[in-house]
Design an enzyme around this catalytic site. Sequence first.
Site, PDB file in Angstrom:
ATOM      1  N   LYS A 159       0.955  -1.251   0.065  1.00  0.00           N
ATOM      2  CA  LYS A 159       0.087   0.109  -0.102  1.00  0.00           C
ATOM      3  C   LYS A 159       0.982   1.098  -0.084  1.00  0.00           C
ATOM      4  O   LYS A 159       1.046   2.137   1.163  1.00  0.00           O
ATOM      5  CB  LYS A 159      -0.876   0.200   1.288  1.00  0.00           C
ATOM      6  CG  LYS A 159      -2.250   0.674   1.146  1.00  0.00           C
ATOM      7  CD  LYS A 159      -3.080   0.410   2.327  1.00  0.00           C
ATOM      8  CE  LYS A 159      -4.299   1.606   2.466  1.00  0.00           C
ATOM      9  NZ  LYS A 159      -4.931   1.829   1.297  1.00  0.00           N
TER      10      LYS A 159
HETATM   11  C1  PLP Z   1      -6.961  -0.048  -3.676  1.00  0.00           C
HETATM   12  C2  PLP Z   1      -7.811  -0.527  -2.396  1.00  0.00           C
HETATM   13  N1  PLP Z   1      -8.110  -1.874  -2.510  1.00  0.00           N
HETATM   14  C3  PLP Z   1      -8.752  -2.390  -1.614  1.00  0.00           C
HETATM   15  C4  PLP Z   1      -8.660  -1.773  -0.203  1.00  0.00           C
HETATM   16  C5  PLP Z   1      -9.584  -2.336   1.014  1.00  0.00           C
HETATM   17  O1  PLP Z   1      -8.621  -2.786   1.917  1.00  0.00           O
HETATM   18  P1  PLP Z   1      -9.011  -2.704   3.405  1.00  0.00           P
HETATM   19  O2  PLP Z   1     -10.216  -3.586   3.410  1.00  0.00           O
HETATM   20  O3  PLP Z   1      -7.573  -3.516   3.979  1.00  0.00           O
HETATM   21  O4  PLP Z   1      -9.141  -1.467   3.788  1.00  0.00           O
HETATM   22  C6  PLP Z   1      -8.437  -0.433   0.006  1.00  0.00           C
HETATM   23  C7  PLP Z   1      -8.410   0.470   1.235  1.00  0.00           C
HETATM   24  O5  PLP Z   1      -7.337   0.381   1.936  1.00  0.00           O
HETATM   25  C8  PLP Z   1      -7.773   0.114  -1.079  1.00  0.00           C
HETATM   26  O6  PLP Z   1      -7.191   1.325  -1.082  1.00  0.00           O
END
Ligand code: PLP
Length: 307
Positions: A159
Amino acid sequence: MAIEPTEVIWLDGKFVPWDQANVHLSAHALHYGSSVFEGIRAYDTKGTASIFCLDAHIRRLFDSCKVYRMPIPFTADELRQACIDVVKNNNLKSAYIRPLVFRGTGAIGVDPRANKVQVGIFAIYMGAYLGPEALDQGVDVCVSSWNRLGHNVFPAAAKIGGQYINSQLIKMEAVENGYTEGIAIDGNGFVSEGSGENIFLVRDGVISTPPLASSILRGITRQCTITMAEDLGYTVKEEFIPREMLYMADELFFTGTAAEISPIRSVDRIDIGPGHRGPVTKELQDAFFGLVAGDKEDKYGWLTPVA
Ligand SMILES: Cc1ncc(COP(=O)(O)O)c(C=O)c1O
């Protein structure tokens, strides 16, 4: 979504007033996208704030930094405690917590390694990310003309701030065209995810979601949703999803820390199922919101009480 400032921010090991958590113009992350972040929610569980899946988020933060050779100058326990303290010290009952690890100042040039790694964590109030009616009514989305990046271009499971320029293109295009969100296709033509959410499809009572190989973030809410769905007796498949299956689905929904579990009622102006939230999505929402509100037992140990 406008930020409502809170009192204090944790910056490099100390709490500072909100207005003093500043970085220098020469910080590497501002120029080259070299920041890693998390988004974590704390829920009001019967009067006490409880942080959802804190350990999984801290682990993903360290995993993301590892890929980008970014040594975090704090331990996982220290950052875990800092997330708890930032909610506590701002007297928040519910919150969106944003830990950010970034390359600060020190050197100019693409190689980031001479720049100090800094860490900041703030906590703010956040309502329903996709709008006040999204959770009940569902959202209207489109398939984006922007694709997700291949694993040989960007490691989707890390991320990293810089990767979100791709998400920004997806989101802006969708909103400019009158949609709430865009769904990206992966480099091989299969469904990937939203600009900030994972996606799930329901057809004939079977739930499916794109695999990690479809350039998705390894969503923590995605994993929790799979666990809850399997516990409720559903079969959940991680499989490549061709675009047309979106239109043929009985139900579609997004998952994410910000988006929680949000139904999708149309894609490209084609109604999904009857064009409103379906029963499987509702059942999963009830399980999720019941748990985070403290109405249902936290049998998975997902909540960390702040007090
Ligand atoms: C691109 C992306 N996909 C999926 C998610 C969902 O991830 P999470 O459930 O860990 O927040 C996020 C959010 O963080 C995101 O930015």
